[in-house]
Enzyme design. Structure first.
Site, PDB file in Angstrom:
ATOM      1  N   CYS A   2     -11.682  23.172  10.355  1.00 13.86           N
ATOM      2  CA  CYS A   2     -11.899  23.397   8.921  1.00 13.86           C
ATOM      3  C   CYS A   2     -12.682  22.347   8.483  1.00 13.86           C
ATOM      4  O   CYS A   2     -12.420  21.012   8.819  1.00 13.86           O
ATOM      5  CB  CYS A   2     -10.650  23.633   8.125  1.00 13.86           C
ATOM      6  SG  CYS A   2      -9.594  24.919   8.447  1.00 13.86           S
ATOM      7  N   ARG A  27     -17.489  22.713  12.167  1.00 14.59           N
ATOM      8  CA  ARG A  27     -16.073  22.780  11.938  1.00 14.59           C
ATOM      9  C   ARG A  27     -15.133  24.180  12.180  1.00 14.59           C
ATOM     10  O   ARG A  27     -13.862  24.141  12.262  1.00 14.59           O
ATOM     11  CB  ARG A  27     -15.512  21.755  10.993  1.00 14.59           C
ATOM     12  CG  ARG A  27     -16.219  20.628  10.981  1.00 14.59           C
ATOM     13  CD  ARG A  27     -15.603  19.761   9.577  1.00 14.59           C
ATOM     14  NE  ARG A  27     -14.480  19.490   9.680  1.00 14.59           N
ATOM     15  CZ  ARG A  27     -13.983  18.191  10.343  1.00 14.59           C
ATOM     16  NH1 ARG A  27     -15.013  17.401  10.720  1.00 14.59           N
ATOM     17  NH2 ARG A  27     -12.708  18.032  10.423  1.00 14.59           N
ATOM     18  N   TRP A  77     -11.390  27.235  10.147  1.00 16.51           N
ATOM     19  CA  TRP A  77     -10.981  27.992  11.500  1.00 16.51           C
ATOM     20  C   TRP A  77      -9.693  28.200  11.529  1.00 16.51           C
ATOM     21  O   TRP A  77      -8.689  27.483  11.306  1.00 16.51           O
ATOM     22  CB  TRP A  77     -11.340  26.791  12.450  1.00 16.51           C
ATOM     23  CG  TRP A  77     -11.174  27.184  13.954  1.00 16.51           C
ATOM     24  CD1 TRP A  77     -12.012  27.463  14.781  1.00 16.51           C
ATOM     25  CD2 TRP A  77      -9.981  26.683  14.868  1.00 16.51           C
ATOM     26  NE1 TRP A  77     -11.441  27.701  16.259  1.00 16.51           N
ATOM     27  CE2 TRP A  77     -10.345  27.243  15.997  1.00 16.51           C
ATOM     28  CE3 TRP A  77      -8.778  26.434  14.426  1.00 16.51           C
ATOM     29  CZ2 TRP A  77      -9.413  27.324  17.388  1.00 16.51           C
ATOM     30  CZ3 TRP A  77      -7.945  26.029  15.443  1.00 16.51           C
ATOM     31  CH2 TRP A  77      -8.086  26.590  17.068  1.00 16.51           C
ATOM     32  N   ASN A 103      -7.674  21.176   5.209  1.00 18.24           N
ATOM     33  CA  ASN A 103      -8.071  20.789   6.496  1.00 18.24           C
ATOM     34  C   ASN A 103      -6.701  20.206   7.237  1.00 18.24           C
ATOM     35  O   ASN A 103      -6.371  19.205   6.753  1.00 18.24           O
ATOM     36  CB  ASN A 103      -9.273  19.920   6.674  1.00 18.24           C
ATOM     37  CG  ASN A 103      -9.367  19.664   8.152  1.00 18.24           C
ATOM     38  OD1 ASN A 103      -9.065  20.611   9.092  1.00 18.24           O
ATOM     39  ND2 ASN A 103      -9.998  18.457   8.342  1.00 18.24           N
ATOM     40  N   GLY A 104      -6.241  20.892   8.044  1.00 20.60           N
ATOM     41  CA  GLY A 104      -5.184  20.544   8.915  1.00 20.60           C
ATOM     42  C   GLY A 104      -3.953  21.270   8.966  1.00 20.60           C
ATOM     43  O   GLY A 104      -4.220  22.662   8.985  1.00 20.60           O
ATOM     44  N   GLU A 486     -17.813  22.164  34.563  1.00 19.75           N
ATOM     45  CA  GLU A 486     -18.558  22.055  33.301  1.00 19.75           C
ATOM     46  C   GLU A 486     -19.393  23.314  33.058  1.00 19.75           C
ATOM     47  O   GLU A 486     -19.845  23.670  32.086  1.00 19.75           O
ATOM     48  CB  GLU A 486     -19.220  20.661  32.986  1.00 19.75           C
ATOM     49  CG  GLU A 486     -20.068  20.445  31.911  1.00 19.75           C
ATOM     50  CD  GLU A 486     -19.619  20.619  30.687  1.00 19.75           C
ATOM     51  OE1 GLU A 486     -18.118  20.669  30.323  1.00 19.75           O
ATOM     52  OE2 GLU A 486     -20.136  20.791  29.663  1.00 19.75           O
ATOM     53  N   LYS A 490     -19.504  25.793  30.226  1.00 18.72           N
ATOM     54  CA  LYS A 490     -20.531  26.151  29.213  1.00 18.72           C
ATOM     55  C   LYS A 490     -21.174  27.441  29.211  1.00 18.72           C
ATOM     56  O   LYS A 490     -21.229  28.000  28.190  1.00 18.72           O
ATOM     57  CB  LYS A 490     -21.863  25.179  29.676  1.00 18.72           C
ATOM     58  CG  LYS A 490     -22.522  24.685  28.749  1.00 18.72           C
ATOM     59  CD  LYS A 490     -22.201  23.279  27.959  1.00 18.72           C
ATOM     60  CE  LYS A 490     -20.728  23.228  27.566  1.00 18.72           C
ATOM     61  NZ  LYS A 490     -20.156  21.957  27.203  1.00 18.72           N
ATOM     62  N   GLU A 493     -18.095  29.901  27.100  1.00 18.54           N
ATOM     63  CA  GLU A 493     -17.852  29.764  25.662  1.00 18.54           C
ATOM     64  C   GLU A 493     -19.113  30.073  25.161  1.00 18.54           C
ATOM     65  O   GLU A 493     -18.878  30.432  23.834  1.00 18.54           O
ATOM     66  CB  GLU A 493     -17.769  27.811  25.402  1.00 18.54           C
ATOM     67  CG  GLU A 493     -18.859  26.971  25.512  1.00 18.54           C
ATOM     68  CD  GLU A 493     -18.228  25.686  25.368  1.00 18.54           C
ATOM     69  OE1 GLU A 493     -17.476  25.572  24.621  1.00 18.54           O
ATOM     70  OE2 GLU A 493     -18.951  24.674  26.128  1.00 18.54           O
ATOM     71  N   HIS A 509      -9.131  29.775  49.727  1.00 15.28           N
ATOM     72  CA  HIS A 509      -7.537  29.675  49.636  1.00 15.28           C
ATOM     73  C   HIS A 509      -7.142  31.041  48.527  1.00 15.28           C
ATOM     74  O   HIS A 509      -6.150  30.519  47.961  1.00 15.28           O
ATOM     75  CB  HIS A 509      -7.018  28.508  49.175  1.00 15.28           C
ATOM     76  CG  HIS A 509      -7.113  27.493  50.224  1.00 15.28           C
ATOM     77  ND1 HIS A 509      -6.533  27.482  51.482  1.00 15.28           N
ATOM     78  CD2 HIS A 509      -8.197  26.278  50.387  1.00 15.28           C
ATOM     79  CE1 HIS A 509      -6.934  26.290  52.183  1.00 15.28           C
ATOM     80  NE2 HIS A 509      -7.786  25.723  51.608  1.00 15.28           N
ATOM     81  N   LYS A 608     -15.829  22.818  16.514  1.00 14.57           N
ATOM     82  CA  LYS A 608     -16.386  21.439  17.100  1.00 14.57           C
ATOM     83  C   LYS A 608     -15.371  20.349  17.355  1.00 14.57           C
ATOM     84  O   LYS A 608     -15.174  19.630  18.373  1.00 14.57           O
ATOM     85  CB  LYS A 608     -17.667  20.707  16.525  1.00 14.57           C
ATOM     86  CG  LYS A 608     -18.335  19.663  17.061  1.00 14.57           C
ATOM     87  CD  LYS A 608     -19.319  20.096  18.115  1.00 14.57           C
ATOM     88  CE  LYS A 608     -20.019  18.929  18.777  1.00 14.57           C
ATOM     89  NZ  LYS A 608     -20.202  19.554  20.166  1.00 14.57           N
TER      90      LYS A 608
HETATM   91  C1  F6R Z   1     -17.099  22.119  25.204  1.00 14.13           C
HETATM   92  C2  F6R Z   1     -16.544  21.527  24.290  1.00 14.13           C
HETATM   93  C3  F6R Z   1     -15.020  21.062  24.295  1.00 14.13           C
HETATM   94  C4  F6R Z   1     -14.883  19.744  23.780  1.00 14.13           C
HETATM   95  C5  F6R Z   1     -13.250  19.680  23.505  1.00 14.13           C
HETATM   96  C6  F6R Z   1     -13.121  17.990  23.340  1.00 14.13           C
HETATM   97  O1  F6R Z   1     -18.375  22.414  25.232  1.00 14.13           O
HETATM   98  O2  F6R Z   1     -17.284  20.857  23.312  1.00 14.13           O
HETATM   99  O3  F6R Z   1     -14.607  21.563  25.349  1.00 14.13           O
HETATM  100  O4  F6R Z   1     -15.377  18.969  24.684  1.00 14.13           O
HETATM  101  O5  F6R Z   1     -12.973  20.128  22.610  1.00 14.13           O
HETATM  102  O6  F6R Z   1     -13.696  17.398  22.175  1.00 14.13           O
HETATM  103  P1  F6R Z   1     -13.909  16.026  21.816  1.00 14.13           P
HETATM  104  O7  F6R Z   1     -14.505  15.595  22.806  1.00 14.13           O
HETATM  105  O8  F6R Z   1     -14.478  16.060  20.518  1.00 14.13           O
HETATM  106  O9  F6R Z   1     -12.535  15.460  22.162  1.00 14.13           O
END
Ligand code: F6R
Length: 613
Positions: A2, A27, A77, A103-104, A486, A490, A493, A509, A608
């Site tokens: 948020c 956010r 969010w 926010n929270g 990773e 990517k 998501e 396995h 984010k």
């Molecule tokens: C994936 C992504 C998330 C963040 C995770 C941790 O693309 O961005 O998996 O890596 O939410 O976020 P931070 O690094 O901000 O703690």
């Protein structure tokens, strides 16, 4: 999670709020809303879904906007309650005189709600936030001062909050208050701004005040007075805003994600120029307070989430080899609930791009309480997590707007590489030749990354051939096991295609049962001790009729026939290869998602900064 904004001043309030929310979209984007104060009361506008819907609502209802002098806004969010209009903020008190955005998470909202309902307060949403409105309103009715009511009210809340609050009878002010959620005040002449994060005020103000936990600000058009929750006035220093407005522009790229992928060579160049200047000079910490005696460190734990956790996995592989110190890597959300052996001889490293990830913050806080030394690796030196740091290692990747992390991952890896080499020099744990080769390898990276990026068109074509599949598997070994995870993260998501990463040796396995002609396998092949075994795994995949896509830095004519597609990267040293091999997978995910028409920068259900545990 948020984003909240507030504004008081002479500019068009609705436009200022919408503009601020636009830059906080990373956010959350489940719903949004604003409340405008025109001294006669509040006009509240809300919309479900993306922020554009709120723009439409306001455009259609423009005649309802009178002459507001202040306002607050929110982008959500969803945590408590679905993404409906009723649950969208701002939330009003029952008499419509008090309004707030939050926010929270209010953790004790159930108890409070039961109490408030008994007292006759009526709830119109399923949110935890609405309890805060009524708690503060109840106090206001007792004391008749918004500032005092907020001070008393928030002390009844547990959990995390950043609030902007207005009251019809005190129309000259907005109250901002925070605990465990970020909040800044942007200062300008005859107007002031409040926001969850800096992008909302970039280009509008030159000075900001960071509110700390337990601080409350009374913001009027011409003044900002900050006090603690006991009412003591605090002297707060206004700081120059450190971001250039340019960074929140796409610079002609279709998406921020593509722009950020393309920024990687320059970020690496810039970081190396500070820390790894040439092959023969010692690694230079250059202004980074690496206040750690590397010869005394007995064990290291690296705690992180998501993409940052993958950077931690690479670091474990590299550091154990280079430094000979045991390195434990753990998802922050798991570390918190486990009895662990972290203690006085431990170095705990928290990696977090945003510095606001609740799980990582809680884990780091726990480790600090046990006496560990804390190193925080973050892209946001102004974030909440640095409160617990003995040392802070800034990533210098520049603000990352796309929800999917790309450049920050590369910057995290690079940070762990150069600090690893810095520690190697303190511990004298590698030969001079080995050290010089690694430095040389790092210095060659930016040009090699540019070479990979120049191959984007070919990767796009491969992506367009793969986007019809419902599921993919990514495999790798060694340091690149994290690259497989990773790459898969990517893809899933941003494209919503199911993708799973495995240590290639684990395929036999269980996951091998999934293989057939409908399950393409992306194999990440680096040179060195894992290469031959990776090729055997690829043979096993091929024998099950699955299409193979190689991402590799190895030129091996004999192996080419195994692969349907090869995404080559320039040759590089095994340990450094994750930095290069990741880039074609970022592009693959990007182009697959884009070709499917996905909203690449704002994938569904994500945000984010994940400020909830
Ligand atoms: C994936 C992504 C998330 C963040 C995770 C941790 O693309 O961005 O998996 O890596 O939410 O976020 P931070 O690094 O901000 O703690």
């Amino acid at each position: 999670m948020c984003g909240i904004v507030g504004y008081i001043g002479n500019n068009a309030v609705a436009d200022v709020l919408l503009d601020g929310l636009k830059s906080l979209e990373y956010r959350g984007y489940d719903s949004s809303g604003i409340a405008l104060n025109d001294n006669a009361g509040f006009d509240v506008f809300k919309a479900g879904g993306k922020l554009n819907n709120l723009f439409d609502v306001i455009r259609n209802d423009a005649q309802k906007i009178k002459n507001p002098t202040s306002g607050i806004g929110h982008i959500r969010w969803a945590t408590h309650g679905k993404a409906t209009i009723d649950n969208a903020h701002p939330h009003l008190s029952n008499d419509g005189k008090l309004v707030l955005v939050h926010n929270g998470i209010i953790e004790n909202y159930k108890e409070l709600k039961a109490e408030l309902e008994q007292e006759g307060f009526v709830f119109h949403s399923q949110t935890d936030t609405e309890t805060a409105v009524h708690v503060i309103d109840r106090e206001y009715k007792k004391c008749g001062s918004l500032e005092e009511a907020v001070r008393r009210g928030v002390q009844k809340l547990s959990g995390a909050f950043a609030f902007c609050i207005m009251h019809k009878d005190e129309a000259d002010k907005i109250i901002a208050v925070r605990k465990n959620a970020p909040l800044i005040i942007g200062l300008s002449k005859n107007e002031n701004y409040i926001a969850s994060d800096i992008p909302a005020v970039i280009g509008k103000v030159k000075k900001i005040i960071y509110l700390n936990d337990g601080e409350l600000a009374v913001v009027t058009r011409n003044s900002v007075v900050v006090s603690d929750l006991a009412g003591n006035i605090l002297e707060k220093k206004a700081e120059n805003i450190g971001f250039n407005p340019e960074i929140i522009s796409k610079h002609g790229y279709k998406h921020f994600m593509l722009k950020e992928i393309n920024e990687q060579p320059d970020i690496v160049r810039k970081v190396l120029a500070r820390h790894v200047k040439d092959v023969f000079s010692p690694v230079d910490a250059d202004g980074v307070n690496l206040n750690i005696d590397w010869n005394k460190v007995e064990n290291i734990s690296i705690i992180a989430c998501g993409t940052s956790l993958h950077a931690a996995m690479v670091a474990k592989y590299i550091w154990e080899d280079w430094l000979g110190i045991p390195v434990n890597v753990e998802a922050a959300s798991e570390y918190i609930y486990r009895k662990n052996t972290t203690g006085k001889g431990s170095l705990v490293i928290g990696i977090s791009q945003s510095g606001e990830t609740a799980d990582t913050i809680t884990a780091v806080k726990q480790a600090k309480e046990k006496g560990a030394k804390i190193l925080i690796v973050t892209n946001r030196e102004d974030s909440s997590i640095v409160r617990y740091a003995d040392s802070v290692l800034p990533l210098e990747a520049g603000i990352e707007i796309s929800v999917a992390a790309t450049k920050s991952y590369t910057a995290q890896l690079l940070a762990m590489y150069w600090v690893g080499l810095y520690a190697v020099e303190q511990r004298n744990s590698l030969s001079a030749k080995n050290l010089a080769d690694l430095k040389q390898g790092l210095l060659e990276l930016p040009a090699k990354m540019e070479e990979v990026l120049s191959n984007a068109e070919k990767i796009k074509q491969v992506a367009e051939n793969l986007n019809k599949y419902k599921s993919l598997i990514y495999i790798a070994r060694g340091a690149n096991q994290a690259s497989a995870l990773e790459g898969a993260l990517k893809l899933k998501e941003i494209s919503y295609i199911n993708a799973n990463g495995y240590a290639a040796g684990e395929l036999k396995h269980g996951p091998i049962a999934l293989l057939d002609e409908n399950m393409p396998v992306v194999a990440v092949l680096a040179p060195g001790i894992t290469y031959a075994k990776m090729l055997s795994n690829c043979e096993e995949v091929k024998a099950r009729n699955a299409k193979l896509i190689a991402v590799t830095s190895v030129k091996d004519k004999a192996a080419e026939s195994l692969f349907e597609y090869i995404l080559p990267v320039p040759e590089t040293e095994e340990h450094l290869s994750p930095l290069l091999l990741n880039i074609p997978m970022q592009l693959l995910a990007y182009y697959m998602a884009d070709s499917l028409g996905r909203e690449v920068d704002q994938p569904r259900n994500l945000a984010k900064s994940v400020t909830v545990e």
